[in-house]
Scaffold this motif. Structure first.
Motif, short mmCIF file in Angstrom:
data_model
loop_
_atom_site.label_atom_id
_atom_site.label_comp_id
_atom_site.label_asym_id
_atom_site.label_seq_id
_atom_site.Cartn_x
_atom_site.Cartn_y
_atom_site.Cartn_z
N ASN A 38 -4.56 6.27 13.80
CA ASN A 38 -4.08 6.60 12.39
C ASN A 38 -4.45 7.91 11.95
OD1 ASN A 38 -4.08 3.91 11.62
ND2 ASN A 38 -6.19 3.39 11.46
N GLU A 41 -0.91 9.24 13.13
CA GLU A 41 0.19 8.63 12.52
C GLU A 41 0.24 9.47 11.42
OE1 GLU A 41 2.67 7.02 13.37
OE2 GLU A 41 1.95 5.90 15.24
N SER A 66 3.30 2.72 12.11
CA SER A 66 2.11 2.55 11.54
C SER A 66 2.45 1.76 10.17
CB SER A 66 1.13 3.73 11.45
OG SER A 66 0.19 3.47 10.58
N ILE A 69 0.18 3.37 7.36
CA ILE A 69 0.54 4.71 7.18
C ILE A 69 1.83 4.58 5.89
CG2 ILE A 69 1.49 7.11 7.57
CD1 ILE A 69 -1.60 6.76 7.87
N PRO A 79 -5.58 4.24 1.44
CA PRO A 79 -6.24 4.56 2.68
C PRO A 79 -7.49 4.77 2.76
CG PRO A 79 -4.77 6.55 1.81
CD PRO A 79 -4.96 5.32 0.67
N LEU A 83 -8.13 9.33 5.66
CA LEU A 83 -6.82 9.60 5.84
C LEU A 83 -6.35 10.03 4.32
CD1 LEU A 83 -5.77 6.51 7.99
CD2 LEU A 83 -6.03 8.90 8.69
#
Length: 129
Positions: A38, A41, A66, A69, A79, A83
Motif C-alpha cells: 500500500n 501503491e 490497488s 488506493i 485511507p 497513507l
C-alpha cells in the motif's frame, strides 16, 4: 503502475504513460524505501500524477492494481493514517487536471508497469519512447 516484492519488503515501482490513443510515451521505474504494498501503491500514484503534471497532461486516467488506493483518491473510503498523507497530496495535485478518472486494473492489464517494477531501477529513468 506496478510495485515490487514482499509485504512489507523491497518496494520497486513502475510507471507507464500512454497518450489518448494508448501509445506508450514514457516508461520508468524506481526503487523505493522498503515498505508495504500500500505504501508503494500510494507513492507510485503520486509519482504518476506528478509526472502527468510535468508532461502538461490535461486529462488524467490513473490505473492501479490497488483498488484501495483508487477508492481513497476518489474519496470512496478513508485511507489508513499511514497513507492519508500521500492520498491528500495526490488529491491536491488532481486540481491541476481538467478531468480525472481512476480505475482499478487486474492481472495482465498492468503487465508493462509490473515488469518495470520488477526491474526496479535505482532512480527514475526513461526506458523507451
Amino acid at each position: 503502475m506496478g510495485f515490487g516484492w514482499g509485504n512489507p519488503g523491497i518496494s520497486r515501482v513502475g510507471v507507464v504513460v500512454r497518450n489518448d490513443k494508448g501509445v506508450i510515451i514514457f516508461k520508468g521505474a524506481r526503487r523505493l524505501q522498503d515498505g508495504t504494498n500500500n505504501d508503494a501503491e500510494a507513492q507510485v500514484a503520486l509519482m504518476a500524477t506528478e509526472l502527468a503534471i510535468n508532461m502538461k497532461v490535461s486529462k488524467l486516467h490513473l490505473e492501479s492494481n490497488s483498488q484501495m488506493i483508487i477508492n481513497a483518491i476518489a474519496k470512496a473510503n478513508t485511507p489508513s493514517w499511514k497513507l492519508s498523507h500521500w492520498v491528500e497530496i495526490i488529491r491536491e495535485k488532481l486540481n491541476s487536471f481538467e478531468e480525472f478518472q481512476g480505475s482499478h486494473v487486474r492481472g495482465g492489464a498492468n503487465a508493462v508497469a509490473d515488469l518495470l517494477s520488477n526491474i526496479g531501477c535505482d532512480m527514475t529513468c526513461q526506458l523507451a519512447k
